[in-house]
Scaffold this motif. Structure first.
Motif, PDB file in Angstrom:
ATOM      1  N   UNK A 223     138.454  -3.244  48.594  1.00 18.68           N
ATOM      2  CA  UNK A 223     137.517  -4.101  47.863  1.00 18.68           C
ATOM      3  C   UNK A 223     137.509  -5.533  48.380  1.00 18.68           C
ATOM      4  N   UNK A 224     138.653  -6.079  48.721  1.00 18.16           N
ATOM      5  CA  UNK A 224     138.700  -7.465  49.183  1.00 18.16           C
ATOM      6  C   UNK A 224     137.938  -7.630  50.491  1.00 18.16           C
ATOM      7  N   UNK A 225     138.135  -6.723  51.423  1.00 20.75           N
ATOM      8  CA  UNK A 225     137.439  -6.794  52.702  1.00 20.75           C
ATOM      9  C   UNK A 225     135.931  -6.619  52.513  1.00 20.75           C
ATOM     10  N   UNK A 226     135.540  -5.729  51.605  1.00 19.48           N
ATOM     11  CA  UNK A 226     134.120  -5.533  51.337  1.00 19.48           C
ATOM     12  C   UNK A 226     133.502  -6.773  50.718  1.00 19.48           C
ATOM     13  N   UNK A 227     134.169  -7.348  49.743  1.00 17.86           N
ATOM     14  CA  UNK A 227     133.642  -8.555  49.099  1.00 17.86           C
ATOM     15  C   UNK A 227     133.505  -9.691  50.096  1.00 17.86           C
ATOM     16  N   UNK A 228     134.498  -9.845  50.982  1.00 20.12           N
ATOM     17  CA  UNK A 228     134.420 -10.900  51.988  1.00 20.12           C
ATOM     18  C   UNK A 228     133.246 -10.687  52.931  1.00 20.12           C
ATOM     19  N   UNK A 229     132.995  -9.427  53.286  1.00 21.69           N
ATOM     20  CA  UNK A 229     131.873  -9.131  54.183  1.00 21.69           C
ATOM     21  C   UNK A 229     130.552  -9.489  53.510  1.00 21.69           C
ATOM     22  N   UNK A 230     130.333  -9.044  52.286  1.00 22.61           N
ATOM     23  CA  UNK A 230     129.053  -9.291  51.648  1.00 22.61           C
ATOM     24  C   UNK A 230     128.870 -10.765  51.291  1.00 22.61           C
ATOM     25  N   UNK A 231     129.936 -11.449  50.936  1.00 26.12           N
ATOM     26  CA  UNK A 231     129.835 -12.891  50.665  1.00 26.12           C
ATOM     27  C   UNK A 231     129.455 -13.662  51.932  1.00 26.12           C
ATOM     28  N   UNK A 232     129.945 -13.211  53.070  1.00 21.13           N
ATOM     29  CA  UNK A 232     129.637 -13.901  54.337  1.00 21.13           C
ATOM     30  C   UNK A 232     128.189 -13.671  54.776  1.00 21.13           C
ATOM     31  N   UNK A 233     127.533 -12.680  54.153  1.00 25.47           N
ATOM     32  CA  UNK A 233     126.159 -12.365  54.526  1.00 25.47           C
ATOM     33  C   UNK A 233     125.144 -12.915  53.526  1.00 25.47           C
ATOM     34  N   UNK A 234     125.621 -13.718  52.602  1.00 26.62           N
ATOM     35  CA  UNK A 234     124.694 -14.315  51.612  1.00 26.62           C
ATOM     36  C   UNK A 234     123.868 -15.421  52.287  1.00 26.62           C
TER      37      UNK A 234
END
Length: 234
Positions: A223-234
């Motif tokens: 979950x942490x890696x996924x959240x970081x990925x999607x936050x970086x694509x905002x």
């Protein structure tokens, strides 16, 4: 259980899916995540032989899906509303599925009883055609139709769409239960990172038709890696 080799799908000048190689083992619960247009639905449709690949192939239970139909009798799926027969009542729809999978009425009724909590009195016994249901109850009907056959492989595209929070949690628990108790190999595509992370043993992150991350998730560690990925694509 599922293998993909050199699989591509092209629309016009755009390659919407490109998977050189992928193996999904028996009993895995795979979460497919990615932004809109990442290729999640296309991947599921290719696995189910609903669309034709431009190159490569999918094998399900050792059979190329475009060369055999035997795998279909051990596979449950719900991709979208087109899977429903909306001029039937739910009772008629489930009976149609049971007949196709050679399930007796007694066994069908027994298995459907496991889903009464999800139906919440709004599916069976309503005397409504499926076409007159809310989107949420159509979604429940499709999911139950895919699951009550107790398949060896289950594919669900955005199963949490149109559902209220309580129903989302119920569906996620039913998926997890089927995986753990029956050993069903399951692939779910979803935008709901929390529910996917809660139940998946492995998560595939797609971007522009490519699998860019293949994450183990046995302890919910993705979950942490996924959240970081999607936050970086905002």
């Amino acid at each position: 259980m599922i293998t993909i080799n050199n699989l591509t799908k092209v629309y016009g000048d755009t390659t919407v899916l490109d998977i050189p190689e992928l193996t999904i083992k028996r009993g895995e619960l795979i979460g497919l995540v990615g932004n809109n247009g990442a290729g999640k639905s296309t991947m599921l449709r290719l696995i189910l032989d609903l669309i034709k690949a431009d190159t490569g192939h999918v094998e399900l239970m050792g059979q190329k899906v475009n060369e055999s139909t035997d795998w279909k009798y051990k596979t449950g799926s719900f991709v979208d509303g087109s899977f429903l027969i909306d001029f039937l009542t739910p009772e008629e729809y489930f009976a149609f599925i049971a007949k196709a999978y050679d399930i007796s009425k007694e066994l069908m009724d027994e298995r459907l009883s496991e889903y009464h909590g999800l139906m919440n009195g709004e599916v069976l016994g309503t005397k409504k055609y499926i076409k007159n249901f809310s989107e949420g109850n159509k979604q429940k009907t499709g999911i139950i139709g895919a699951m009550f056959i107790n398949p060896d492989v289950l594919l669900l595209d955005e199963p949490f769409n149109y559902l209220d929070p309580s129903s989302q949690i119920t569906v996620s628990r039913l998926i997890h239960k089927m995986n753990k108790e029956l050993g069903c190999t399951i692939i779910i595509s979803s935008h709901n990172l929390n529910l996917v992370s809660d139940i998946s043993s492995r998560i595939l992150l797609l971007e522009k038709g490519n699998i860019i991350k293949d994450l183990p998730n046995t302890q919910g560690e993705a979950i942490t890696e996924l959240e970081n990925y999607f936050e970086s694509n905002i």
